[in-house]
Design a protein around this motif. Structure first.
Motif, PDB file in Angstrom:
ATOM      1  N   PHE A 188       0.853  -1.185   0.000  1.00  0.00           N
ATOM      2  CA  PHE A 188       0.000   0.000   0.000  1.00  0.00           C
ATOM      3  C   PHE A 188       0.893   1.241   0.000  1.00  0.00           C
ATOM      4  O   PHE A 188       1.378   1.681   1.045  1.00  0.00           O
ATOM      5  CB  PHE A 188      -0.945  -0.026   1.205  1.00  0.00           C
ATOM      6  CG  PHE A 188      -1.900  -1.190   1.159  1.00  0.00           C
ATOM      7  CD1 PHE A 188      -3.024  -1.157   0.333  1.00  0.00           C
ATOM      8  CD2 PHE A 188      -1.657  -2.324   1.910  1.00  0.00           C
ATOM      9  CE1 PHE A 188      -3.885  -2.238   0.269  1.00  0.00           C
ATOM     10  CE2 PHE A 188      -2.514  -3.416   1.857  1.00  0.00           C
ATOM     11  CZ  PHE A 188      -3.640  -3.376   1.030  1.00  0.00           C
ATOM     12  N   HIS A 189       1.094   1.759  -1.211  1.00  0.00           N
ATOM     13  CA  HIS A 189       2.040   2.857  -1.394  1.00  0.00           C
ATOM     14  C   HIS A 189       1.604   3.661  -2.620  1.00  0.00           C
ATOM     15  O   HIS A 189       1.070   3.090  -3.590  1.00  0.00           O
ATOM     16  CB  HIS A 189       3.457   2.303  -1.601  1.00  0.00           C
ATOM     17  CG  HIS A 189       4.525   3.329  -1.499  1.00  0.00           C
ATOM     18  ND1 HIS A 189       4.914   4.098  -2.571  1.00  0.00           N
ATOM     19  CD2 HIS A 189       5.280   3.746  -0.444  1.00  0.00           C
ATOM     20  CE1 HIS A 189       5.876   4.920  -2.194  1.00  0.00           C
ATOM     21  NE2 HIS A 189       6.117   4.733  -0.906  1.00  0.00           N
ATOM     22  N   ARG A 192       2.086   2.518  -6.302  1.00  0.00           N
ATOM     23  CA  ARG A 192       1.302   1.426  -6.890  1.00  0.00           C
ATOM     24  C   ARG A 192       0.210   1.929  -7.834  1.00  0.00           C
ATOM     25  O   ARG A 192      -0.439   1.122  -8.517  1.00  0.00           O
ATOM     26  CB  ARG A 192       0.653   0.591  -5.772  1.00  0.00           C
ATOM     27  CG  ARG A 192       1.649  -0.156  -4.899  1.00  0.00           C
ATOM     28  CD  ARG A 192       2.235  -1.334  -5.615  1.00  0.00           C
ATOM     29  NE  ARG A 192       3.118  -2.112  -4.751  1.00  0.00           N
ATOM     30  CZ  ARG A 192       3.726  -3.231  -5.134  1.00  0.00           C
ATOM     31  NH1 ARG A 192       3.547  -3.690  -6.363  1.00  0.00           N
ATOM     32  NH2 ARG A 192       4.525  -3.867  -4.301  1.00  0.00           N
ATOM     33  N   ARG A 193      -0.029   3.217  -7.871  1.00  0.00           N
ATOM     34  CA  ARG A 193      -1.091   3.782  -8.701  1.00  0.00           C
ATOM     35  C   ARG A 193      -0.855   3.436 -10.166  1.00  0.00           C
ATOM     36  O   ARG A 193       0.276   3.518 -10.667  1.00  0.00           O
ATOM     37  CB  ARG A 193      -1.132   5.301  -8.525  1.00  0.00           C
ATOM     38  CG  ARG A 193      -2.240   6.007  -9.293  1.00  0.00           C
ATOM     39  CD  ARG A 193      -2.226   7.492  -8.950  1.00  0.00           C
ATOM     40  NE  ARG A 193      -3.196   8.258  -9.724  1.00  0.00           N
ATOM     41  CZ  ARG A 193      -4.478   8.395  -9.396  1.00  0.00           C
ATOM     42  NH1 ARG A 193      -4.941   7.815  -8.296  1.00  0.00           N
ATOM     43  NH2 ARG A 193      -5.283   9.112 -10.140  1.00  0.00           N
ATOM     44  N   GLY A 272      -3.145  -3.550  -3.643  1.00  0.00           N
ATOM     45  CA  GLY A 272      -2.417  -2.303  -3.463  1.00  0.00           C
ATOM     46  C   GLY A 272      -2.564  -1.392  -4.672  1.00  0.00           C
ATOM     47  O   GLY A 272      -2.730  -0.174  -4.529  1.00  0.00           O
ATOM     48  N   ARG A 273      -2.514  -1.966  -5.854  1.00  0.00           N
ATOM     49  CA  ARG A 273      -2.702  -1.180  -7.080  1.00  0.00           C
ATOM     50  C   ARG A 273      -4.096  -0.564  -7.128  1.00  0.00           C
ATOM     51  O   ARG A 273      -4.266   0.617  -7.474  1.00  0.00           O
ATOM     52  CB  ARG A 273      -2.484  -2.076  -8.300  1.00  0.00           C
ATOM     53  CG  ARG A 273      -2.709  -1.387  -9.638  1.00  0.00           C
ATOM     54  CD  ARG A 273      -2.597  -2.367 -10.791  1.00  0.00           C
ATOM     55  NE  ARG A 273      -3.627  -3.403 -10.724  1.00  0.00           N
ATOM     56  CZ  ARG A 273      -3.706  -4.446 -11.548  1.00  0.00           C
ATOM     57  NH1 ARG A 273      -2.777  -4.611 -12.485  1.00  0.00           N
ATOM     58  NH2 ARG A 273      -4.668  -5.333 -11.428  1.00  0.00           N
ATOM     59  N   ALA A 276      -4.360   2.386  -4.516  1.00  0.00           N
ATOM     60  CA  ALA A 276      -3.586   3.559  -4.922  1.00  0.00           C
ATOM     61  C   ALA A 276      -4.167   4.228  -6.160  1.00  0.00           C
ATOM     62  O   ALA A 276      -3.915   5.425  -6.395  1.00  0.00           O
ATOM     63  CB  ALA A 276      -2.129   3.160  -5.179  1.00  0.00           C
ATOM     64  N   GLU A 296      -5.073   1.591   4.937  1.00  0.00           N
ATOM     65  CA  GLU A 296      -4.492   1.169   3.656  1.00  0.00           C
ATOM     66  C   GLU A 296      -4.605   2.281   2.620  1.00  0.00           C
ATOM     67  O   GLU A 296      -3.665   2.538   1.857  1.00  0.00           O
ATOM     68  CB  GLU A 296      -5.173  -0.114   3.190  1.00  0.00           C
ATOM     69  CG  GLU A 296      -4.787  -1.328   4.035  1.00  0.00           C
ATOM     70  CD  GLU A 296      -5.672  -2.528   3.824  1.00  0.00           C
ATOM     71  OE1 GLU A 296      -5.381  -3.581   4.430  1.00  0.00           O
ATOM     72  OE2 GLU A 296      -6.666  -2.433   3.064  1.00  0.00           O
ATOM     73  N   ALA A 300      -1.547   4.515   0.926  1.00  0.00           N
ATOM     74  CA  ALA A 300      -1.440   4.645  -0.527  1.00  0.00           C
ATOM     75  C   ALA A 300      -1.512   6.094  -0.985  1.00  0.00           C
ATOM     76  O   ALA A 300      -1.478   6.373  -2.193  1.00  0.00           O
ATOM     77  CB  ALA A 300      -2.538   3.828  -1.199  1.00  0.00           C
ATOM     78  N   HIS A 355      -0.466   9.573   4.179  1.00  0.00           N
ATOM     79  CA  HIS A 355       0.637   8.647   3.926  1.00  0.00           C
ATOM     80  C   HIS A 355       1.675   8.737   5.042  1.00  0.00           C
ATOM     81  O   HIS A 355       2.171   7.710   5.534  1.00  0.00           O
ATOM     82  CB  HIS A 355       1.269   8.974   2.578  1.00  0.00           C
ATOM     83  CG  HIS A 355       2.488   8.163   2.265  1.00  0.00           C
ATOM     84  ND1 HIS A 355       2.445   6.811   1.996  1.00  0.00           N
ATOM     85  CD2 HIS A 355       3.798   8.532   2.188  1.00  0.00           C
ATOM     86  CE1 HIS A 355       3.670   6.379   1.763  1.00  0.00           C
ATOM     87  NE2 HIS A 355       4.505   7.393   1.869  1.00  0.00           N
TER      88      HIS A 355
END
Length: 386
Positions: A188-189, A192-193, A272-273, A276, A296, A300, A355
């Protein structure tokens, strides 16, 4: 006492047959306990088609499926003879119950009669579910039953300070400790978008993806979510509802939120994708005890609009990393979302702040707090035997 001397019998109403935030937390806890040398044995209803492989030794207990549209869930039928024999052979020195069901009550009785230390963890606000199925009048009665249940344990674990306050309001006098939650920060970052993934779902680059994440059940606030999107359409606020998850209320929700994109169940890095790739995360649920999905989204870099309710109030600073709105205030939710949509700098600031805050949520730290609670409880019992 050392962690290697602990023998923990964990009782769960759903350890791995349907994936949810509660059993994900329980499995990660068991993994941490095993890594520290504790012995753990889990007792839970099971199915031939579990949602994921369990961590630890899982013993199936007799159970019946719940009636109606929630038949994917089961209720354990207490401690039958076979389970009691297995439990006696395991010889636990701590019994941990994670649900106030028949199995949990029986496990607490077993612990009390044999002088075994007991811990109860709270994962779900079951009392709030009733209002979504036409029997909200029974909520005070359920609160009294829950008060009795948690007062039977030697220690209670809750995921947030707001839930600790709630239990105190109910009249729970048992000592309460915090078992927070963690996040997989690689998964979750913001990086990842994926615009390509959004495009594959028909979401244009300049459209605001208003996200829902979780099981599609009415108690997650789906009705309010649909009402808010209708208000946004009435105001001409351009957006596309992005739904990540599945559940028995999906058809109903699709009718209530026309034009919504349903991405289905996502897991691992794909989850995650998906998170994000949202622009705003909207969580109107009042049933949360912590709000894993909220953290989460924050991790993200996605700004959050959530109900001012347990869980969310511990995570979000209103106007700093998201907005908190009175649970049934449709216009208030729409105002907050419209404000973010209209101001890209505000969207960026909220996401960056969330974040940064989410960075403090770590599973190792959270689960070590549970282990420390076990050890402290055992030390106190050794000092003051009953």
């Amino acid at each position: 006492m050392k962690p290697t001397e602990l023998r923990v019998a964990l009782f769960s109403g759903n350890y791995n047959y349907v994936r949810d935030g509660a059993n994900q937390a329980l499995n990660l806890l068991v993994g941490h306990l095993l890594a520290q040398g504790a012995a753990v044995r889990i007792y839970s209803p099971t199915t031939a088609t579990p949602a994921f492989a369990p961590i630890g030794d899982l013993v199936s207990v007799p159970a019946l499926a719940l009636p109606g549209e929630r038949g994917e869930y089961k209720i354990g039928l207490g401690l039958r003879a076979r389970t009691r024999r297995d439990l006696a052979d395991f010889a636990p020195n701590i019994i941990h119950v994670s649900a106030p069901d028949m199995l949990g009550h029986a496990a607490l009785t077993y612990a009390r009669r044999r002088g075994i230390a007991s811990v109860a963890s709270l994962h779900t606000r079951f009392e709030t579910y009733l209002r979504y199925y036409g029997v909200g009048f029974a909520e005070p009665m359920i609160e009294r039953l829950l008060k009795r249940f948690y007062n039977r344990a030697d220690r209670v674990l809750v995921p947030s300070p707001s839930i600790r306050t709630l239990l105190h309001q109910w009249g729970v006098t048992t000592g309460i400790a915090i078992w927070s939650r963690g996040i997989d920060h690689d998964r979750f970052h913001p990086t990842r978008r994926s615009l390509d993934w959004r495009r594959s779902l028909g979401i244009a680059d300049d459209e605001i993806a208003l996200g829902f994440l979780g099981r599609l059940v009415k108690e997650k606030g789906l009705g309010i979510f649909a009402d808010v999107t209708a208000e946004l359409r009435r105001r001409g606020v351009r957006h596309k509802v992005l739904v990540v998850g599945k559940g028995p209320a999906q058809s109903w929700f699709a009718e209530q939120a026309p034009g919504a994109v349903f991405a289905g169940f996502q897991s691992g890095d794909e989850l995650g994708r998906a998170v994000a790739s949202m622009d705003i995360f909207f969580n109107p649920s009042v049933t949360e005890t912590f709000g894993n999905v909220t953290t989460e989204a924050m991790a993200a870099g996605v700004p959050v609009v959530a109900a001012r309710a347990t869980g969310a109030v511990d995570l979000i600073a209103d106007g700093v990393d998201g907005y908190l709105v009175a649970p049934t205030d449709v216009a208030g939710y729409a105002d907050a979302i419209e404000r973010i949509v209209a101001d890209s700098d505000l969207m960026r600031r909220l996401g960056e702040s969330g974040h940064a805050k989410a960075a403090s949520y770590r599973w190792d730290t959270a689960n070590q707090a549970v282990l420390d609670t076990y050890l402290d409880l055992m030390k106190n019992r050794a000092r003051c035997p009953s």
